[in-house]
Design a protein around this motif. Structure first.
Motif, PDB file in Angstrom:
ATOM      1  N   ALA A 151       0.841  -1.207   0.000  1.00 43.43           N
ATOM      2  CA  ALA A 151       0.000   0.000   0.000  1.00 43.43           C
ATOM      3  C   ALA A 151       0.875   1.255   0.000  1.00 43.43           C
ATOM      4  O   ALA A 151       0.584   2.234  -0.694  1.00 43.43           O
ATOM      5  N   LEU A 152       1.967   1.184   0.777  1.00 42.99           N
ATOM      6  CA  LEU A 152       2.902   2.322   0.813  1.00 42.99           C
ATOM      7  C   LEU A 152       3.474   2.590  -0.573  1.00 42.99           C
ATOM      8  O   LEU A 152       3.554   3.738  -1.022  1.00 42.99           O
ATOM      9  N   ILE A 153       3.879   1.526  -1.251  1.00 39.52           N
ATOM     10  CA  ILE A 153       4.465   1.675  -2.589  1.00 39.52           C
ATOM     11  C   ILE A 153       3.446   2.260  -3.560  1.00 39.52           C
ATOM     12  O   ILE A 153       3.741   3.191  -4.313  1.00 39.52           O
ATOM     13  N   ALA A 154       2.221   1.716  -3.534  1.00 38.07           N
ATOM     14  CA  ALA A 154       1.169   2.249  -4.412  1.00 38.07           C
ATOM     15  C   ALA A 154       0.947   3.729  -4.111  1.00 38.07           C
ATOM     16  O   ALA A 154       0.889   4.565  -5.024  1.00 38.07           O
ATOM     17  N   MET A 155       0.863   4.059  -2.819  1.00 35.26           N
ATOM     18  CA  MET A 155       0.619   5.448  -2.406  1.00 35.26           C
ATOM     19  C   MET A 155       1.725   6.385  -2.901  1.00 35.26           C
ATOM     20  O   MET A 155       1.459   7.460  -3.453  1.00 35.26           O
ATOM     21  N   GLU A 156       2.975   5.982  -2.691  1.00 33.14           N
ATOM     22  CA  GLU A 156       4.101   6.849  -3.071  1.00 33.14           C
ATOM     23  C   GLU A 156       4.197   7.015  -4.585  1.00 33.14           C
ATOM     24  O   GLU A 156       4.788   7.979  -5.065  1.00 33.14           O
ATOM     25  N   ASN A 157       3.628   6.076  -5.311  1.00 30.95           N
ATOM     26  CA  ASN A 157       3.638   6.178  -6.765  1.00 30.95           C
ATOM     27  C   ASN A 157       2.379   6.831  -7.326  1.00 30.95           C
ATOM     28  O   ASN A 157       2.202   6.889  -8.543  1.00 30.95           O
ATOM     29  N   ALA A 158       1.525   7.289  -6.449  1.00 24.64           N
ATOM     30  CA  ALA A 158       0.270   7.922  -6.887  1.00 24.64           C
ATOM     31  C   ALA A 158       0.090   9.256  -6.183  1.00 24.64           C
ATOM     32  O   ALA A 158      -0.851   9.453  -5.410  1.00 24.64           O
ATOM     33  N   PRO A 159       0.987  10.199  -6.440  1.00 15.94           N
ATOM     34  CA  PRO A 159       0.952  11.472  -5.697  1.00 15.94           C
ATOM     35  C   PRO A 159      -0.310  12.293  -5.954  1.00 15.94           C
ATOM     36  O   PRO A 159      -0.625  13.180  -5.156  1.00 15.94           O
ATOM     37  N   ASN A 160      -1.039  11.997  -7.025  1.00 20.33           N
ATOM     38  CA  ASN A 160      -2.262  12.772  -7.295  1.00 20.33           C
ATOM     39  C   ASN A 160      -3.462  12.316  -6.477  1.00 20.33           C
ATOM     40  O   ASN A 160      -4.512  12.939  -6.523  1.00 20.33           O
TER      41      ASN A 160
END
Lengths: 415, 415
Positions: free
Chosen positions: B203-212
């Motif tokens: 989830a952290l990785i997805a979040m950090e790759n989805a700054p919008n």
């Protein structure tokens, strides 16, 4: 079926054993053992599970105040794939209603006892408020005890090279035993829905072996066929499936089934007035419905457990929720006194209606044209032959089995 | 991820391809082909499915009058076992509500394309009125298009001899790609729930790759742990599970998770006042919760897909239905600004509350005693190490992976 180990050890007759257990109505749960005397623990082990009574007194009364009396639902084949979907639907309140607490009584085989515990553990972990009890067992006399509903999913799958006639025979024996168990143990008004194939004749066998339960109470599942037929009419017409009504399935749950496009409605209009393609109706529609399970298994690599479970839920709901005005649902029921001239003494799928009280009546206003009549007759003939093949299981003077060597009409993806 | 075949053949960039397809918003359905020109049919074949727009105009208006705007829910790992339960729960209206029509956007792998079609066919055959669209695909940029929710179930299972560090790496790469796809394609307020393990760090990785997309919108599933913890408190206390509340799970969804008995209530009383057995709480309770999946897999022979799906449904419902006064639910969320001194920048499970608007706040009134603090710290340390192992996937200067060779803390039954 054999007595379970605890009863055998105690040297009790089945009847005595049952009366003992009925004095101690405890919830059997697949959980870690509470501390208990060794002997007690040993007796519990005989079930492969441990027992615990819950104190539900300290629950918030606002949760339970408006609830009905708990409904007891026995499910066979409970560790199988269809049940693995269905049990969670039942426990959620989606099927019997949000004010209907439920006790699940799960029947499995000796081989599947551990898996049954796994199912019970997963049900526990799901914390469904309406799910008040889960019991598991391998003795149908015990598991069907006081059941208000019996959902008979379990059946032997067909082995390699086995004919439909063999399948009738092998499963027939199971349904004879289970019918007798229902007769002795279940509620006197138990509703019985047979899913295990060949389901019409299995339901017939169970019914004939359970004379204490009204014949009207036995059903064979043709709701999956109905749902698939609605879906195909929606796809062909480009209308959404909610607009398809009066979709009857007649006859046997086999490839001789008759999905009735003559009486079906799409958006309130007769289906043939919306899909103006009689060749499609006559040549493609029925195989599309009957062979859908086979098409699915090719795509999916396994049989359609989820949508089968949904159709079981639909079939139950059809009996506990009033049918919409003008609509019908399909279910395989005893043909005695039916208004369409179908031979009596068969479990035959008809269009039905219900007031939502668990009972139903066969709709008497469906038009049976010549084409339909011929198809219905063929399915009726097949069911009569199936009946003759199992005559020895239903107390009839038999009958040779004319289905030996006959074409296989099992619905693909379901054996 | 590669462009799909249709786009490659057409020589279109991903962006161009998407804008083409957004001009033709059709429902992709796994059904028999309607008659269509050969070229059109060929293009459709690239998806392995065929397209059809439904006419829903002739539906009974009383059915749809009070419905909300359709919610678009993307699901990854859609042909897997968890999804096979969850999708039917979503389609039934049990999760988002009976007035909430839903579109399901299913992501699978190239290998599972046919199975995805099978799932779509079974959803069709289930005739759920609220299920308005099913689309399937293998390109996350396409499948996540305008998604209001992304339920990220898919993850690579751990191969033989693979360490948790390897699993972090391999799945991390998937969640990097999927995070970018969410960032580009999904609704700007998309809620993301990661189920695939290791779910916090995924989830952290997805979040950090989805700054919008707001950081607050990313969740890792710890609701199954919460449900299992409630069940264990019920079993131990002999009270029904509905009487257990304020059951927080802190930290990582791994064996370092902290099921919080200090703040839990049973029948409104502090759990330690009901179960007067601190040794049990400290030594047995946590392993019972964390190892439940392993116990289940031993009984059941397969992982607990059904109860996992139920917990995903619970986790979603927790955000769309207001939390009961005084209660909480557990979910792994970004630790930024948390009131418990947990290091920022981690996806960490906290007790939360929601007004039912899809948003939440971390409860600030939980007592963290010394025992809890030490346990929480250990789980926090593990998450920090996991983060360092995937630093290159979240744009951080890395960091060696201190978890290589470390003890395996994967929750059993979930690799």
């Amino acid at each position: 079926m054999a007595l379970n180990m605890k009863q055998q050890q105690a040297g009790l007759s089945r009847k005595a054993a049952r009366s003992v257990s009925s004095r101690a109505p405890v919830v059997v749960r697949a959980v870690a053992a509470p501390v208990a005397p060794a002997a007690e623990a040993e007796a519990k082990k005989a079930y492969g599970v441990f027992r615990l009574s819950y104190d539900t007194q300290n629950e918030d009364a606002s949760l339970t105040r408006s609830w009905k009396k708990t409904v007891k639902v026995a499910v066979t084949g409970a560790s199988g794939n269809i049940a693995n979907h269905l049990l969670f639907m039942l426990a959620s309140g989606e099927v019997y209603g949000k004010d209907q607490p439920i006790a699940l009584q799960l029947l499995g085989s000796e081989r599947s006892k551990e898996a049954l515990e796994g199912v019970a553990m997963e049900l526990e972990d799901s914390l469904y408020p309406l799910l008040r009890e889960v019991s598991i067992g391998t003795d149908p006399y015990e598991v069907f005890g006081d059941a208000d509903w019996a959902l008979m999913i379990g059946a032997k799958p067909r082995g390699p090279g086995m004919e439909r006639a063999d399948l009738l025979q092998q499963n027939g024996e199971i349904f004879q035993v289970q019918g007798r168990a229902l007769n002795e143990s279940a509620s006197r008004n138990c509703k019985v829905l047979v899913v295990g194939n060949p389901c019409n004749t299995n339901a017939l066998i169970a019914m004939e072996n359970a004379p204490n339960i009204p014949r009207k109470n036995f059903h064979a599942l043709t709701r999956l066929d109905e749902n698939r037929a609605k879906c195909q009419l929606a796809l062909k017409s480009g209308k959404f499936y909610t607009s398809v009504s009066r979709m009857a399935i007649w006859g046997n749950h086999s490839t001789t089934q008759v999905p009735d496009f003559v009486n079906a409605r799409i958006g309130g209009l007769p289906a043939p007035d919306v899909i103006r393609d009689m060749k499609w109706f006559r040549e493609e529609f029925t195989p599309k419905v009957a062979l859908r399970g086979g098409a699915l298994i090719k795509k999916w690599g396994r049989s359609s457990a989820a949508s089968t479970a949904v159709s079981v839920a639909d079939a139950i709901r059809a009996l506990v929720v009033p049918t919409a005005p003008g609509d019908c649902f399909s279910t395989g029921v005893i043909s005695d006194g039916n208004p369409y001239g179908v031979r009596e003494g068969l479990i035959f799928s008809f269009p039905c209606r219900s007031k939502g009280d668990g009972d139903y009546e066969i709709c008497d206003n469906f038009i049976v044209d010549e084409w339909l009549r011929a198809k219905i007759r063929a399915s009726e003939d097949e069911l009569q032959k199936e009946k003759e093949c199992v005559s020895h299981l239903i107390g009839m003077m038999g009958g040779s089995c004319a289905l030996r060597g006959a074409e296989d009409t099992t619905v693909p993806g379901e054996n």
